[in-house]
Design a protein around this motif. Structure first.
Motif, PDB file in Angstrom:
ATOM      1  N   HIS A 140      27.326   8.574  -0.793  1.00 34.57           N
ATOM      2  CA  HIS A 140      26.965   8.248   0.590  1.00 34.57           C
ATOM      3  C   HIS A 140      25.832   7.229   0.574  1.00 34.57           C
ATOM      4  CE1 HIS A 140      29.346  11.522   2.395  1.00 34.57           C
ATOM      5  NE2 HIS A 140      29.108  12.127   1.239  1.00 34.57           N
ATOM      6  N   ARG A 141      26.005   6.172   1.347  1.00 31.43           N
ATOM      7  CA  ARG A 141      24.976   5.139   1.441  1.00 31.43           C
ATOM      8  C   ARG A 141      24.638   4.881   2.898  1.00 31.43           C
ATOM      9  NH1 ARG A 141      24.295   1.195  -3.039  1.00 31.43           N
ATOM     10  NH2 ARG A 141      25.237   2.180  -4.852  1.00 31.43           N
ATOM     11  N   VAL A 142      23.479   4.263   3.116  1.00 32.31           N
ATOM     12  CA  VAL A 142      23.107   3.848   4.471  1.00 32.31           C
ATOM     13  C   VAL A 142      22.898   2.337   4.477  1.00 32.31           C
ATOM     14  CG1 VAL A 142      22.070   6.050   5.126  1.00 32.31           C
ATOM     15  CG2 VAL A 142      20.645   4.288   4.070  1.00 32.31           C
ATOM     16  N   MET A 143      23.058   1.745   5.656  1.00 33.93           N
ATOM     17  CA  MET A 143      22.918   0.293   5.802  1.00 33.93           C
ATOM     18  C   MET A 143      22.092  -0.017   7.046  1.00 33.93           C
ATOM     19  SD  MET A 143      23.425  -2.773   4.893  1.00 33.93           S
ATOM     20  CE  MET A 143      24.204  -2.245   3.363  1.00 33.93           C
ATOM     21  N   GLY A 144      21.167  -0.950   6.916  1.00 40.60           N
ATOM     22  CA  GLY A 144      20.344  -1.381   8.044  1.00 40.60           C
ATOM     23  C   GLY A 144      21.050  -2.450   8.864  1.00 40.60           C
ATOM     24  N   THR A 145      20.745  -2.482  10.166  1.00 44.56           N
ATOM     25  CA  THR A 145      21.419  -3.442  11.049  1.00 44.56           C
ATOM     26  C   THR A 145      21.052  -4.885  10.713  1.00 44.56           C
ATOM     27  OG1 THR A 145      21.536  -1.826  12.829  1.00 44.56           O
ATOM     28  CG2 THR A 145      21.759  -4.115  13.469  1.00 44.56           C
ATOM     29  N   ASP A 146      19.791  -5.150  10.385  1.00 43.94           N
ATOM     30  CA  ASP A 146      19.396  -6.536  10.091  1.00 43.94           C
ATOM     31  C   ASP A 146      20.180  -7.079   8.897  1.00 43.94           C
ATOM     32  OD1 ASP A 146      17.615  -6.638  12.182  1.00 43.94           O
ATOM     33  OD2 ASP A 146      15.900  -5.995  10.981  1.00 43.94           O
ATOM     34  N   GLU A 147      20.308  -6.263   7.848  1.00 48.19           N
ATOM     35  CA  GLU A 147      21.062  -6.692   6.665  1.00 48.19           C
ATOM     36  C   GLU A 147      22.545  -6.879   7.012  1.00 48.19           C
ATOM     37  OE1 GLU A 147      20.479  -4.127   3.299  1.00 48.19           O
ATOM     38  OE2 GLU A 147      21.850  -5.273   2.026  1.00 48.19           O
ATOM     39  N   ALA A 148      23.049  -5.990   7.869  1.00 46.98           N
ATOM     40  CA  ALA A 148      24.460  -6.082   8.276  1.00 46.98           C
ATOM     41  C   ALA A 148      24.716  -7.360   9.072  1.00 46.98           C
ATOM     42  CB  ALA A 148      24.830  -4.855   9.115  1.00 46.98           C
ATOM     43  N   ILE A 149      23.808  -7.696   9.977  1.00 46.23           N
ATOM     44  CA  ILE A 149      23.967  -8.918  10.788  1.00 46.23           C
ATOM     45  C   ILE A 149      23.903 -10.159   9.893  1.00 46.23           C
ATOM     46  CG2 ILE A 149      22.804 -10.359  12.519  1.00 46.23           C
ATOM     47  CD1 ILE A 149      22.095  -7.761  14.021  1.00 46.23           C
ATOM     48  N   ALA A 150      22.964 -10.159   8.961  1.00 48.21           N
ATOM     49  CA  ALA A 150      22.848 -11.317   8.056  1.00 48.21           C
ATOM     50  C   ALA A 150      24.143 -11.505   7.272  1.00 48.21           C
ATOM     51  CB  ALA A 150      21.655 -11.116   7.118  1.00 48.21           C
ATOM     52  N   MET A 151      24.726 -10.406   6.807  1.00 48.21           N
ATOM     53  CA  MET A 151      25.968 -10.518   6.037  1.00 48.21           C
ATOM     54  C   MET A 151      27.140 -10.901   6.941  1.00 48.21           C
ATOM     55  SD  MET A 151      27.348 -10.536   3.109  1.00 48.21           S
ATOM     56  CE  MET A 151      26.037  -9.856   2.078  1.00 48.21           C
ATOM     57  N   THR A 152      27.139 -10.446   8.186  1.00 46.62           N
ATOM     58  CA  THR A 152      28.193 -10.831   9.131  1.00 46.62           C
ATOM     59  C   THR A 152      28.198 -12.350   9.313  1.00 46.62           C
ATOM     60  OG1 THR A 152      27.857  -8.736  10.279  1.00 46.62           O
ATOM     61  CG2 THR A 152      29.107 -10.422  11.463  1.00 46.62           C
ATOM     62  N   LYS A 153      27.014 -12.935   9.423  1.00 44.29           N
ATOM     63  CA  LYS A 153      26.912 -14.388   9.602  1.00 44.29           C
ATOM     64  C   LYS A 153      27.317 -15.126   8.323  1.00 44.29           C
ATOM     65  CE  LYS A 153      23.742 -14.142  13.441  1.00 44.29           C
ATOM     66  NZ  LYS A 153      22.426 -14.306  14.023  1.00 44.29           N
ATOM     67  N   ARG A 154      26.942 -14.574   7.175  1.00 45.83           N
ATOM     68  CA  ARG A 154      27.362 -15.195   5.898  1.00 45.83           C
ATOM     69  C   ARG A 154      28.876 -15.163   5.753  1.00 45.83           C
ATOM     70  NH1 ARG A 154      24.824 -13.258   0.444  1.00 45.83           N
ATOM     71  NH2 ARG A 154      26.295 -14.831  -0.281  1.00 45.83           N
ATOM     72  N   LEU A 155      29.478 -14.049   6.141  1.00 41.26           N
ATOM     73  CA  LEU A 155      30.946 -13.926   6.016  1.00 41.26           C
ATOM     74  C   LEU A 155      31.649 -15.024   6.802  1.00 41.26           C
ATOM     75  CD1 LEU A 155      31.692 -10.097   6.297  1.00 41.26           C
ATOM     76  CD2 LEU A 155      32.093 -11.573   4.326  1.00 41.26           C
ATOM     77  N   ALA A 156      31.127 -15.304   8.005  1.00 44.06           N
ATOM     78  CA  ALA A 156      31.752 -16.346   8.829  1.00 44.06           C
ATOM     79  C   ALA A 156      31.545 -17.720   8.201  1.00 44.06           C
ATOM     80  CB  ALA A 156      31.175 -16.295  10.243  1.00 44.06           C
ATOM     81  N   ARG A 157      30.311 -18.008   7.787  1.00 41.39           N
ATOM     82  CA  ARG A 157      29.982 -19.362   7.336  1.00 41.39           C
ATOM     83  C   ARG A 157      30.470 -19.656   5.922  1.00 41.39           C
ATOM     84  NH1 ARG A 157      24.135 -18.940  10.265  1.00 41.39           N
ATOM     85  NH2 ARG A 157      24.977 -19.143  12.348  1.00 41.39           N
ATOM     86  N   GLU A 158      30.420 -18.642   5.064  1.00 40.95           N
ATOM     87  CA  GLU A 158      30.745 -18.903   3.655  1.00 40.95           C
ATOM     88  C   GLU A 158      32.171 -18.513   3.285  1.00 40.95           C
ATOM     89  OE1 GLU A 158      27.739 -17.306   1.014  1.00 40.95           O
ATOM     90  OE2 GLU A 158      26.166 -17.746   2.484  1.00 40.95           O
TER      91      GLU A 158
END
Lengths: 203, 92
Positions: A140-158
């Motif tokens: 079980h892991r947890v994820m922070g929203t700021d890190e999730a948003i940053a990765m969401t933007k990377r997924l789109a751009r990269e």
């Protein structure tokens, strides 16, 4: 649905012919769930309460569909499966299909009760999905929203993948797993980015 | 200026369990700072490190989105009700 949800959500529901009933925004999704339960109980001849949080068909769809597809498409080489917990149907069903094949199941949830990973549940504070059994996951892991948003933007751009924040959260968790363990990791992106275009995320 | 601030249960842990508070300030940032003085750690749940409203938090002053009124710098009329809402829903 809770009042103040994104405009796209209301319009999508109305496009399908639904009458949208808005609930107290401060009660969040749990408030909308309670309202649906109340209406279904008060007029069972009028409503079908599908209840994706408790409906065993949700889990079965992933046990008979998603899990075997991942196994077939990776030629049986998948070693880890990473996904977020919302209704928990994905994790529960894929676990039932792939854990017997020694695939390690990683379940991820938001790190805080006030989060922006739409679709995921902070299990310590939300209504617990009746489908959910934490023993279905090896980790079980947890994820922070700021890190999730940053990765969401990377997924789109990269990568050219326009996902919702939950997709970025799942990928960020999968990358964290990959830094620690060798293997062939499959991660599930469950939501597209289009329905968040009116939110501050893409301003 | 005195305003009422309503919070979701999810934020109650940051304010000692209170989900309806009275606070004062001329702007939204002032109101948040006033609550922060009583409940240290509250402000960072709502505002980011630059002092802007976090992208996954919605704040309403009356019925209006605070972002449409200038974000954290939005003026808050005396007696208004402010709502802080997590911008999330759904489940799968």
């Amino acid at each position: 649905m809770p009042d103040k949800v994104s405009l796209e959500r209301k319009r999508i529901a109305r496009a399908f012919g639904a009458q949208v009933v808005l609930t107290d925004p401060l009660a969040g999704t749990d408030g909308a769930i309670r309202e649906a339960q109340r209406r279904a109980a008060a007029a069972p001849e009028r409503y079908v309460y599908v209840d994706q949080y408790a409906n065993p068909v949700n889990r079965l769809a992933h046990e008979l569909g998603t899990g075997p597809e991942i196994w077939a498409q990776t030629g049986g080489r998948v070693t880890h499966f990473v996904a977020g917990v919302g209704t928990s149907g994905t994790v529960m069903g894929v676990s039932a299909a792939l854990r017997p094949k020694r695939v390690r199941i990683v379940a991820v949830q938001p790190d805080d009760a006030l989060h922006g990973i739409e679709g995921w549940k902070h299990l310590p504070t939300a209504i617990r999905p009746p489908l959910w059994d934490e023993r279905a996951a090896d980790e079980h892991r947890v994820m922070g929203t700021d890190e999730a948003i940053a990765m969401t933007k990377r997924l789109a751009r990269e990568e050219g993948i326009f996902s919702g924040v939950s997709g970025g959260a799942a990928v960020a968790a999968a990358i964290a797993v990959a830094r620690e363990e060798a293997g062939r990791i499959v991660v599930l992106i469950a939501d597209g980015g289009e329905r968040y275009l009116s939110t501050p995320l893409w301003e | 200026m005195s305003v009422t601030v309503r919070l979701p249960g999810a934020l109650g842990a940051a304010t000692g369990g209170e989900t309806k508070l009275t606070a004062s300030g001329a702007t939204l940032a002032d109101v948040i700072a006033d609550i922060e003085r009583r409940h240290p750690g509250f402000a960072s749940r709502v505002l980011d490190e630059r002092g802007a409203i976090r992208s996954y938090v919605n704040v309403y002053i009356g019925d209006e989105d605070a972002r449409a009124r200038g974000g954290a710098g939005a003026k808050v009329p005396d007696g208004s009700e402010i709502m802080v809402i997590p911008a999330m829903a759904g489940g799968r």
